[in-house]
Enzyme design. Structure first.
Site, PDB file in Angstrom:
ATOM      1  N   ASP A 297      13.376  54.326 -48.027  1.00 13.52           N
ATOM      2  CA  ASP A 297      12.214  54.065 -48.141  1.00 13.52           C
ATOM      3  C   ASP A 297      11.401  54.727 -46.826  1.00 13.52           C
ATOM      4  O   ASP A 297      10.023  55.083 -46.660  1.00 13.52           O
ATOM      5  CB  ASP A 297      11.630  52.717 -48.156  1.00 13.52           C
TER       6      ASP A 297
ATOM      7  N   GLN B 223      11.775  46.259 -52.770  1.00 11.00           N
ATOM      8  CA  GLN B 223      10.598  46.322 -53.391  1.00 11.00           C
ATOM      9  C   GLN B 223       9.499  45.324 -52.486  1.00 11.00           C
ATOM     10  O   GLN B 223       9.671  44.371 -52.406  1.00 11.00           O
ATOM     11  CB  GLN B 223      10.516  46.144 -54.891  1.00 11.00           C
TER      12      GLN B 223
ATOM     13  N   LYS C  30      12.598  53.246 -61.275  1.00  9.25           N
ATOM     14  CA  LYS C  30      13.492  53.706 -59.979  1.00  9.25           C
ATOM     15  C   LYS C  30      15.008  53.708 -60.782  1.00  9.25           C
ATOM     16  O   LYS C  30      15.647  54.723 -60.335  1.00  9.25           O
ATOM     17  CB  LYS C  30      13.297  52.823 -58.860  1.00  9.25           C
TER      18      LYS C  30
HETATM   19  N1  GUN Z   1       5.608  48.967 -53.081  1.00  5.45           N
HETATM   20  C1  GUN Z   1       4.600  49.650 -53.413  1.00  5.45           C
HETATM   21  N2  GUN Z   1       5.229  50.909 -53.003  1.00  5.45           N
HETATM   22  C2  GUN Z   1       6.377  50.864 -52.357  1.00  5.45           C
HETATM   23  C3  GUN Z   1       7.508  51.864 -52.041  1.00  5.45           C
HETATM   24  O1  GUN Z   1       7.164  53.097 -51.804  1.00  5.45           O
HETATM   25  N3  GUN Z   1       8.739  51.418 -51.433  1.00  5.45           N
HETATM   26  C4  GUN Z   1       8.808  49.880 -51.608  1.00  5.45           C
HETATM   27  N4  GUN Z   1       9.952  49.419 -51.283  1.00  5.45           N
HETATM   28  N5  GUN Z   1       8.062  48.854 -52.216  1.00  5.45           N
HETATM   29  C5  GUN Z   1       6.717  49.339 -52.620  1.00  5.45           C
END
Ligand code: GUN
Length: 304
Positions: free
Chosen positions: A120, A97, A53
């Site tokens: 998100d 995350q 990311k």
């Molecule tokens: N863990 C797995 N997929 C995601 C996501 O799309 N966003 C976040 N914040 N954590 C994740």
């Protein structure tokens, strides 16, 4: 006939190239889009996702900030950091995350993120807006899947859609997006009775169950569009160590009309839509600032 393979990697690359101009315009206005990513603990998969990311932001000229805490950190420390990022004008998107360690109250943490920086789309306000068909931020993975449908000319209106998986991250928002697009939606899970009876009716099948090769060829309607959200690492057999989706890709290739591969399908689209949401957040902030500046002009002021 062999299915058309939907190339998520190519679409992701095309979109990321197109984002560069938007980032440059914002940067010129002093609003370089900024994403903060908080990682708690040292889960290897989460570490890789977070690194990807951050790298993706930098590759298109965005600012990114990675904040890493030991798994034992207390929730208050993380909430304090979120409050600081909420107030930081150089940060337009905040992502925590998931999963968080067990001593965290996940919804408390997600609700602490300012809704206008919740790239998100997990904040209750944003989930509610999506449920009402007026999305503000769409969760990145299902948003990426919708872009793939659009690019492949898949008309969802009136179609039978089946989603396997009911997570807040993928299954539920995916179902809402499909409902909003006019599909007839069934949400199943790994324990659904006679799952095949549901999936065989599906014109659109989205697998987000987290079990390698869970969807087999006999579960697919001929000609269906099959979207594989799973990213599983195989632990044994000749392919040990390799990535594999929730769909038995090789077997389903002959039955499906269109299908996404793993890797190179939905995965690259998730990060792409995170970039899209962060740029969108920065654009909204820039336009709010310029309209408030316009409002401060002499013509708009009251007497005195
Ligand atoms: N863990 C797995 N997929 C995601 C996501 O799309 N966003 C976040 N914040 N954590 C994740």
């Amino acid at each position: 006939m062999t299915a058309h393979i939907i190339d998520g990697k190519a679409l992701a690359e095309e979109l990321r190239q197109s984002f560069k101009a938007r980032v440059a315009t914002l940067t010129a206005k002093g609003q370089k889009p900024g994403l903060a990513v908080i990682l708690v603990g040292a889960d290897p998969a989460s570490q890789v996702y977070v690194k990807n990311k951050v790298n993706a932001c930098e590759a298109i000229g965005m600012k990114s900030e990675k904040i890493v805490y030991d798994a034992a950190v207390d929730q208050q420390t993380v909430l304090g950091k979120i409050a600081e990022l909420n107030a930081d004008p150089t940060i337009h998107g905040i992502l925590v995350q998931l999963p968080l360690p067990r001593h965290f109250d996940e919804s408390r943490v997600l609700e602490a993120i300012a809704a206008q920086k919740d790239v998100d789309g997990f904040h209750a306000e944003n989930v509610g807006a999506l449920a009402q068909g007026k999305p503000r931020f769409i969760p990145c993975t299902p948003y990426g899947v919708m872009k793939m449908f659009a690019q492949g000319g898949v008309d969802l209106n009136g179609k039978e859609a089946v989603v396997i998986g009911r997570s807040n991250i993928v299954g539920k928002p995916m179902a809402l997006l499909l409902i909003n697009a006019g599909a007839t939606v069934t949400v199943c899970n790994s324990k659904t009775k006679d799952l095949g009876a549901h999936t065989r009716r599906a014109d659109i099948l989205v697998a987000a169950v987290g079990k390698p090769k869970f969807v087999t060829a006999d579960m697919i309607k001929p000609g269906a569009v099959v979207i594989d959200v799973g990213i599983n690492r195989l632990t044994d057999g000749p392919d040990a160590g390799k990535l594999c989706g929730d769909v038995d890709f090789a077997a389903c290739l002959e039955t499906a009309g269109q299908i996404t591969p793993v890797p190179g399908g939905v995965g690259p689209m998730t990060i792409t839509m995170l970039l899209a949401n962060t740029i969108e957040a920065a654009e909204r902030e820039a336009s709010a600032r310029s309209s408030s500046r316009a409002g401060e002009g002499p013509g708009e002021r009251g007497p005195g």
